[in-house]
Enzyme design. Structure first.
Site, PDB file in Angstrom:
ATOM      1  N   GLN A 170       0.789  -1.110  -0.065  1.00 43.17           N
ATOM      2  CA  GLN A 170      -0.040  -0.163   0.059  1.00 43.17           C
ATOM      3  C   GLN A 170       1.134   1.185   0.028  1.00 43.17           C
ATOM      4  O   GLN A 170       1.933   1.389   0.643  1.00 43.17           O
ATOM      5  CB  GLN A 170      -0.927  -0.144   1.288  1.00 43.17           C
ATOM      6  CG  GLN A 170      -2.097   1.047   1.203  1.00 43.17           C
ATOM      7  CD  GLN A 170      -2.948   0.899   2.420  1.00 43.17           C
ATOM      8  OE1 GLN A 170      -3.078  -0.219   2.776  1.00 43.17           O
ATOM      9  NE2 GLN A 170      -3.712   2.055   2.392  1.00 43.17           N
ATOM     10  N   SER A 230       4.315  -6.455   2.756  1.00 46.88           N
ATOM     11  CA  SER A 230       2.829  -6.294   3.448  1.00 46.88           C
ATOM     12  C   SER A 230       1.710  -6.696   2.543  1.00 46.88           C
ATOM     13  O   SER A 230       1.632  -8.028   2.177  1.00 46.88           O
ATOM     14  CB  SER A 230       2.526  -4.734   3.930  1.00 46.88           C
ATOM     15  OG  SER A 230       1.514  -4.560   4.536  1.00 46.88           O
ATOM     16  N   LEU A 231       0.833  -5.879   1.732  1.00 46.98           N
ATOM     17  CA  LEU A 231      -0.015  -6.217   0.948  1.00 46.98           C
ATOM     18  C   LEU A 231       0.491  -7.088  -0.037  1.00 46.98           C
ATOM     19  O   LEU A 231      -0.153  -8.207  -0.656  1.00 46.98           O
ATOM     20  CB  LEU A 231      -0.850  -5.247   0.282  1.00 46.98           C
ATOM     21  CG  LEU A 231      -1.712  -5.351  -1.307  1.00 46.98           C
ATOM     22  CD1 LEU A 231      -2.763  -6.059  -0.752  1.00 46.98           C
ATOM     23  CD2 LEU A 231      -1.798  -3.865  -1.785  1.00 46.98           C
ATOM     24  N   ARG A 256      -9.343  -7.356   3.568  1.00 51.45           N
ATOM     25  CA  ARG A 256      -8.416  -6.833   4.394  1.00 51.45           C
ATOM     26  C   ARG A 256      -8.503  -5.309   4.340  1.00 51.45           C
ATOM     27  O   ARG A 256      -8.257  -4.611   5.357  1.00 51.45           O
ATOM     28  CB  ARG A 256      -7.132  -7.433   3.927  1.00 51.45           C
ATOM     29  CG  ARG A 256      -5.773  -6.661   4.663  1.00 51.45           C
ATOM     30  CD  ARG A 256      -4.469  -7.535   3.776  1.00 51.45           C
ATOM     31  NE  ARG A 256      -3.114  -7.194   4.468  1.00 51.45           N
ATOM     32  CZ  ARG A 256      -2.449  -6.351   4.359  1.00 51.45           C
ATOM     33  NH1 ARG A 256      -2.650  -5.309   3.245  1.00 51.45           N
ATOM     34  NH2 ARG A 256      -1.139  -6.168   4.927  1.00 51.45           N
ATOM     35  N   HIS A 309       0.044  -2.164  11.088  1.00 53.27           N
ATOM     36  CA  HIS A 309       1.096  -3.184  11.634  1.00 53.27           C
ATOM     37  C   HIS A 309       1.344  -2.918  13.125  1.00 53.27           C
ATOM     38  O   HIS A 309       2.347  -2.864  13.425  1.00 53.27           O
ATOM     39  CB  HIS A 309       2.291  -3.074  10.883  1.00 53.27           C
ATOM     40  CG  HIS A 309       2.217  -3.785   9.547  1.00 53.27           C
ATOM     41  ND1 HIS A 309       1.710  -4.946   9.162  1.00 53.27           N
ATOM     42  CD2 HIS A 309       2.351  -2.941   8.129  1.00 53.27           C
ATOM     43  CE1 HIS A 309       1.613  -5.061   7.487  1.00 53.27           C
ATOM     44  NE2 HIS A 309       1.885  -3.638   7.281  1.00 53.27           N
ATOM     45  N   GLN A 338       0.154 -10.730  10.092  1.00 53.58           N
ATOM     46  CA  GLN A 338       0.828  -9.781   9.604  1.00 53.58           C
ATOM     47  C   GLN A 338       0.193  -8.284   9.829  1.00 53.58           C
ATOM     48  O   GLN A 338       0.822  -7.101   9.833  1.00 53.58           O
ATOM     49  CB  GLN A 338       0.920  -9.811   7.804  1.00 53.58           C
ATOM     50  CG  GLN A 338       1.739  -8.954   7.380  1.00 53.58           C
ATOM     51  CD  GLN A 338       1.264  -8.836   5.748  1.00 53.58           C
ATOM     52  OE1 GLN A 338       0.292  -8.010   5.708  1.00 53.58           O
ATOM     53  NE2 GLN A 338       1.884  -9.477   5.098  1.00 53.58           N
TER      54      GLN A 338
END
Length: 330
Positions: A14, A96-97, A121, A205, A254
């Protein structure tokens, strides 16, 4: 080089979104058009139009930016894979994503299931941001141990966690405004070159994402997940993904755990990877790679021009495969 063990493909997270993303590939290649157009039937709205034309304030909403980056990244990877059929990466990884894109590319779940997951998500993380006030900050010039000491001290003021360990001297912290701002002051006192609050919608996070983690865990439990056919390095452990259950657990964790990107790249380097291809919008991961290892080769695919540069570089590294690897159009 196209079919040896020295190439890894990376997928962005992102923040990589921008109006017009993947439009060049969409206009040029049927492979990309198929990926983007399929998102409409999966999601029930025209994600492609939002990607190409905006408005920007809607595209940057977490619930929209995450599926948009996933779609653009899958499109870029499939165009490259079609253009270079001999290309067999040793591994995939995503920031991440981007880990969802990596797992799809490795065969752990279908494109459609991955798209539903990243939309869920994004919705869950956006809702978590709206339920609690949170922020993030980038700390430049301190090592991980020093940042963790700063975070521990700032915890007396407010909630704050280490969110991303991106590369040497670049770490992101996340949490409540009070905790993050205390960490900024502590980092400056500890000698950080820079410590600045980021313009973000929430504390990604960090423990403030716990509601999103729970919602995502439920969605993952309903999703068919397979062991990856190719190595995928996971953010939470910086080690290869294994069983379906461990993949589900890692993806859920995560949301509230540190993204160990620096260590993930070090893991791949230690396994002999020398060339990294960033597939998807932006060039952030190539920039981080230069900070981690200047000897590694960083390439990218986000439009037609970058595709051609990457194909040419791969062919130059493996001239015996050039004729069969780069002469078919998607």
């Amino acid at each position: 080089m196209l079919n040896d063990a020295r190439i890894a493909v990376l997928f962005p997270g992102q923040g990589a979104q921008h109006v017009g993303m993947a439009r060049d590939l969409y206009d040029a290649f049927e492979t990309a058009r198929t990926v983007v157009d399929a998102a409409r039937s999966v999601l029930g709205f025209d994600l492609g139009a939002l990607m190409f034309d905006g408005p920007e304030h809607e595209l940057t909403q977490t619930k929209n930016s995450q599926p948009a980056i996933y779609v653009a990244s899958v499109a870029a990877w499939r165009v490259l894979a079609k253009r270079c059929p001999a290309l067999t990466p040793a591994a995939f990884a995503g920031l991440s994503l981007g880990e969802y894109t990596a797992l799809h590319a490795a065969g752990s779940f279908s494109y459609e299931d991955g798209l539903r997951l990243v939309r869920r998500r994004g919705e869950a993380m956006q809702a978590a941001c709206e339920r609690s006030t949170g922020t993030m900050a980038s700390i430049i010039g301190l090592d991980e141990a020093a940042v963790r000491r700063v975070v521990a001290d700032a915890g007396a003021t407010g909630l704050v966690d280490v969110a991303n360990i991106n590369c040497p001297g670049q770490i992101v912290v996340s949490g409540s405004p009070e905790g993050v701002r205390a960490a900024i002051e502590g980092a400056k006192a500890a000698g950080a070159g820079r410590a600045i609050e980021l313009k973000v919608s929430g504390a990604f996070h960090s423990r403030l994402m716990a509601p999103a983690r729970d919602e995502l865990a439920a969605a993952l439990a309903r999703t068919d997940v397979n062991p990856p056919a190719t190595t995928v390095i996971q953010n939470v452990t910086a080690r290869p993904a294994a069983s379906p259950d461990s993949i589900r657990q890692s993806l859920a964790d995560q949301c509230t755990s540190s993204v160990l990107w620096h260590t993930s790249i070090e893991t791949l380097l230690g396994d002999g990877v020398t060339t990294f291809i960033e597939a998807g919008p932006g060039t952030v991961l190539q920039g981080l790679l230069r900070r981690i290892d200047r000897e590694a080769t960083g390439l990218g695919v986000h439009d037609v021009e970058s595709l051609e540069r990457t194909v040419a570089a791969l062919e130059a590294a493996d001239p015996d495969n050039a004729e069969r690897a780069g002469r078919r159009g998607p």
